[in-house]
Design an enzyme around this catalytic site. Sequence first.
Site, PDB file in Angstrom:
ATOM      1  N   ASP A   1      29.880 -85.124  40.964  1.00  0.00           N
ATOM      2  CA  ASP A   1      29.575 -84.279  42.111  1.00  0.00           C
ATOM      3  C   ASP A   1      29.495 -82.863  41.570  1.00  0.00           C
ATOM      4  O   ASP A   1      30.244 -82.485  40.660  1.00  0.00           O
ATOM      5  CB  ASP A   1      30.616 -84.396  43.217  1.00  0.00           C
ATOM      6  CG  ASP A   1      30.075 -83.911  44.564  1.00  0.00           C
ATOM      7  OD1 ASP A   1      28.837 -83.846  44.721  1.00  0.00           O
ATOM      8  OD2 ASP A   1      30.871 -83.604  45.458  1.00  0.00           O
TER       9      ASP A   1
ATOM     10  N   PHE B   1      15.867 -78.611  39.584  1.00  0.00           N
ATOM     11  CA  PHE B   1      15.966 -79.033  40.973  1.00  0.00           C
ATOM     12  C   PHE B   1      17.108 -78.286  41.650  1.00  0.00           C
ATOM     13  O   PHE B   1      17.835 -77.538  41.017  1.00  0.00           O
ATOM     14  CB  PHE B   1      16.162 -80.554  41.072  1.00  0.00           C
ATOM     15  CG  PHE B   1      17.423 -81.071  40.400  1.00  0.00           C
ATOM     16  CD1 PHE B   1      18.563 -81.322  41.141  1.00  0.00           C
ATOM     17  CD2 PHE B   1      17.458 -81.303  39.042  1.00  0.00           C
ATOM     18  CE1 PHE B   1      19.715 -81.790  40.533  1.00  0.00           C
ATOM     19  CE2 PHE B   1      18.607 -81.765  38.418  1.00  0.00           C
ATOM     20  CZ  PHE B   1      19.734 -82.019  39.167  1.00  0.00           C
TER      21      PHE B   1
ATOM     22  N   HIS C   1      16.573 -87.021  39.521  1.00  0.00           N
ATOM     23  CA  HIS C   1      16.660 -85.845  38.645  1.00  0.00           C
ATOM     24  C   HIS C   1      17.948 -85.883  37.813  1.00  0.00           C
ATOM     25  O   HIS C   1      17.926 -85.645  36.610  1.00  0.00           O
ATOM     26  CB  HIS C   1      16.626 -84.553  39.465  1.00  0.00           C
ATOM     27  CG  HIS C   1      15.328 -84.303  40.151  1.00  0.00           C
ATOM     28  ND1 HIS C   1      14.166 -84.000  39.473  1.00  0.00           N
ATOM     29  CD2 HIS C   1      15.002 -84.317  41.466  1.00  0.00           C
ATOM     30  CE1 HIS C   1      13.181 -83.835  40.337  1.00  0.00           C
ATOM     31  NE2 HIS C   1      13.666 -84.020  41.557  1.00  0.00           N
TER      32      HIS C   1
END
Length: 193
Positions: free
Chosen positions: A69, A150, A12
């Site tokens: 991240d 997502f 994704h």
Amino acid sequence: MKKLVFATNNAHKLDEIRGILAGQVEVISLNDIGCNDDIAETADTLEGNALIKARYIYDKYGLYCFADDTGLEVEVLGGAPGVYSARYAGEHCSPEDNIIKLLGELEGTPTPRLAAFRTVIALIDDNGEHLFEGCVRGEIIEQREGTTGFGYDPVFRPEGYDQTFASLGETIKNKISHRAKAVTSLAEYLCAN
């Protein structure tokens, strides 16, 4: 066109980044370089985890690369889940498990339940290591809404919108999201260097 490895196994994220950088940078996946390693994210900050992944690829393969991240930081939870967003409900949990835990912990708290999505990208190139950050503020809604995206997208409504990331769709999300903002900063740097 510049070519960079994106140090992720998340399909994704890879699709999202490729969509944002289309025509500017050729983004190569870990799979494209034959890397199936599970790179442990052991830092206690988003910056630290992004650097761990980028350094791993650079040191092992000698390729210019970037890693990211991302964390969801909920104000009433003191910034949690933060760096632990992907594994909030446990080490091998699903995104749905994470949403269930988050909504459970927020049950009974007053609205709006302010939150921010924050992404940090670490890039390693011939000029060294660089960090780029993107942040989008919003709130956690009480019920899931939408089917695209997502992670926490079905419960995160960005500021200035009346729909969640999962309802807004990929095109809008890729223009306003935390990752889009960080990638825009990355692209500006790459164009200038």
